[in-house]
Design an enzyme around this catalytic site. Structure first.
Site, PDB file in Angstrom:
ATOM      1  N   ASN A  48       0.794  -1.226   0.000  1.00 16.68           N
ATOM      2  CA  ASN A  48       0.000   0.000   0.000  1.00 16.68           C
ATOM      3  C   ASN A  48       0.832   1.285   0.000  1.00 16.68           C
ATOM      4  OD1 ASN A  48       0.245  -1.260   2.826  1.00 16.68           O
ATOM      5  ND2 ASN A  48      -0.057   0.915   3.291  1.00 16.68           N
ATOM      6  N   ARG A 108      -2.229  -4.348   5.505  1.00 17.01           N
ATOM      7  CA  ARG A 108      -2.757  -4.694   6.824  1.00 17.01           C
ATOM      8  C   ARG A 108      -4.093  -4.003   7.062  1.00 17.01           C
ATOM      9  NH1 ARG A 108       1.249  -3.526  11.641  1.00 17.01           N
ATOM     10  NH2 ARG A 108       0.949  -1.435  10.805  1.00 17.01           N
ATOM     11  N   ASP A 126      -2.520  -9.293   7.138  1.00 19.23           N
ATOM     12  CA  ASP A 126      -1.646  -8.940   8.260  1.00 19.23           C
ATOM     13  C   ASP A 126      -0.759 -10.146   8.525  1.00 19.23           C
ATOM     14  OD1 ASP A 126      -0.411  -8.252  10.602  1.00 19.23           O
ATOM     15  OD2 ASP A 126      -2.235  -7.752  11.704  1.00 19.23           O
ATOM     16  N   ASN A 134       7.621  -7.944   1.200  1.00 21.47           N
ATOM     17  CA  ASN A 134       8.083  -6.578   1.428  1.00 21.47           C
ATOM     18  C   ASN A 134       7.671  -6.035   2.794  1.00 21.47           C
ATOM     19  OD1 ASN A 134       8.702  -3.604   0.657  1.00 21.47           O
ATOM     20  ND2 ASN A 134       6.496  -3.597   1.091  1.00 21.47           N
ATOM     21  N   TYR A 189      16.102  -4.370  13.967  1.00 22.65           N
ATOM     22  CA  TYR A 189      15.909  -4.487  12.518  1.00 22.65           C
ATOM     23  C   TYR A 189      16.997  -5.348  11.884  1.00 22.65           C
ATOM     24  CZ  TYR A 189      15.034  -2.959   7.697  1.00 22.65           C
ATOM     25  OH  TYR A 189      14.746  -2.925   6.349  1.00 22.65           O
ATOM     26  N   LYS A 238      16.440  -9.000   9.966  1.00 22.76           N
ATOM     27  CA  LYS A 238      16.776  -9.192   8.551  1.00 22.76           C
ATOM     28  C   LYS A 238      17.935 -10.181   8.368  1.00 22.76           C
ATOM     29  CE  LYS A 238      13.714  -6.510   6.594  1.00 22.76           C
ATOM     30  NZ  LYS A 238      12.677  -7.053   5.672  1.00 22.76           N
ATOM     31  N   LYS A 294      13.976   6.605   0.398  1.00 17.50           N
ATOM     32  CA  LYS A 294      13.178   7.675   1.004  1.00 17.50           C
ATOM     33  C   LYS A 294      11.750   7.180   1.241  1.00 17.50           C
ATOM     34  CE  LYS A 294      15.824  11.142  -1.546  1.00 17.50           C
ATOM     35  NZ  LYS A 294      15.783  12.167  -2.614  1.00 17.50           N
ATOM     36  N   THR A 295      11.551   6.461   2.347  1.00 14.04           N
ATOM     37  CA  THR A 295      10.231   5.947   2.712  1.00 14.04           C
ATOM     38  C   THR A 295       9.999   6.153   4.204  1.00 14.04           C
ATOM     39  OG1 THR A 295      11.071   3.719   3.186  1.00 14.04           O
ATOM     40  CG2 THR A 295      10.345   4.146   0.922  1.00 14.04           C
ATOM     41  N   ILE A 337       9.849   3.967   6.515  1.00 16.90           N
ATOM     42  CA  ILE A 337      10.676   3.103   7.363  1.00 16.90           C
ATOM     43  C   ILE A 337      12.051   3.714   7.639  1.00 16.90           C
ATOM     44  CG2 ILE A 337      11.874   1.666   5.641  1.00 16.90           C
ATOM     45  CD1 ILE A 337      11.009  -0.776   7.362  1.00 16.90           C
TER      46      ILE A 337
END
Length: 316
Positions: free
Chosen positions: A47, A70, A95, A122, A234, A238, A273-274, A276
């Site tokens: 989204n 979600r 979700d 993702n 994080y 990962k 550039k997001t 997160i």
């Protein structure tokens, strides 16, 4: 690294980004296009951010793409934006923290599309950008990024279509979590040796690693545990995804011919550039999505259990 080395590294990266920007403008030829409108791709967390862009690019190449979110209403709105651009997008609530949500999605997917050809994992979160930590955040990050991704793969495997071109799974990851990195590295040499021994790695060992980290985060001893010092939650989550990718690649290669081959790889989109990254990244979403899309659409080559960035294999 000295100033000149940094400049040289930056120039090299900029040149590679320019090369990839050019490659994105070159359409796939007919003999390269193994996919069609009937090829179904599922993108988790589609989204916004990288997931939204991966969805857009895959649909732009002529696939049918399922955008999952979600929040169902947010997913519908994001889908409308892409549909207004003439792209073939469907959407469904998902979700990855909720087993019943995954089960409902799997049932819907099977009934409406008969399964899927491509899975892009993702969906992910991050809370800590420095050395700060809390057990609540650590649990949420690991539960989402690793256990959620693992849960999703397990649910989708029976639905992945058998074809001569092989189904594909792409896990979005990060360079931060490489065992070979010189910055923010795992200091625990015993753990590094264990995770590097691909032949003897198991899912249980990865689960144990994550649970050990969470236990140490809870009792306040995680700094002495040899974990990466920055963005620890994080990075560990990962690192587990990367290791799981290698374990699953080996396992999936053992599938019988009639079951169909499945290739699984992971990639680093860069400092995009997001939300997160707090929009503090240096890479556009178009650039960040590129390698994931490229991996999903690779011609029938036995490329599996690898780690990529900027369309090139990098070390785990």
């Amino acid at each position: 690294m000295g100033h000149k080395d940094k400049e040289k590294s930056k120039d090299k990266k900029d040149k590679r980004r320019q090369e990839i920007s050019l490659l994105r403008t070159i359409p796939y030829s007919d003999h390269q296009r193994w996919w069609s409108k009937e090829t179904v791709a599922v993108v988790t967390g589609g989204n916004r951010g990288i997931g939204f862009e991966i969805t857009r690019q895959l649909a732009g190449h002529g696939l049918t793409v399922i955008l999952t979110s979600r929040d169902a209403s947010v997913g519908v709105e994001s889908t409308k934006v892409l549909q207004e651009g003439g792209l073939d997008i469907d959407c469904h609530q998902l979700d990855i923290l909720d087993s019943s949500s995954i089960s409902n999605f799997a049932d819907w997917l099977k009934e409406k599309y008969g399964g899927l050809d491509i899975l892009i994992n993702n969906a992910g979160i991050n809370f800590n950008f420095g050395s700060d930590n809390s057990i609540e955040n650590a649990r949420m990050v690991c539960e989402t990024n690793y256990f959620g991704t693992k849960r999703m793969i397990e649910a989708m495997l029976p639905l992945m279509k058998s074809s001569s071109h092989c189904a594909r799974i792409v896990n979005v990851s990060t360079r931060l979590s490489r065992l070979s990195t010189k910055r923010n590295k795992v200091e625990n040499e015993e753990l590094k040796a264990q995770l590097s021994d691909v032949e003897n790695l198991t899912e249980e060992m990865i689960d144990e690693m994550v649970n050990k980290f969470l236990q140490q985060a809870e009792d306040g001893t995680w700094k002495e545990g040899g974990w990466p010092p920055s963005q620890t939650d994080y990075t560990v989550s990962k690192l587990a995804v990367n290791t799981y990718t290698r374990v699953m690649a080996k396992k999936l290669l053992e599938r019988k011919e009639e079951e169909g081959k499945i290739y699984i790889n992971c990639y680093c989109p860069g400092w995009v550039k997001t939300a997160i990254t707090g929009y503090a990244g240096t890479v556009t979403v178009e650039e960040g999505a590129d390698t994931g899309v490229w991996l999903a659409l690779l011609p029938d080559q036995a490329i599996t259990g690898k780690f990529f960035a900027e369309r090139r294999e990098i070390k785990f």
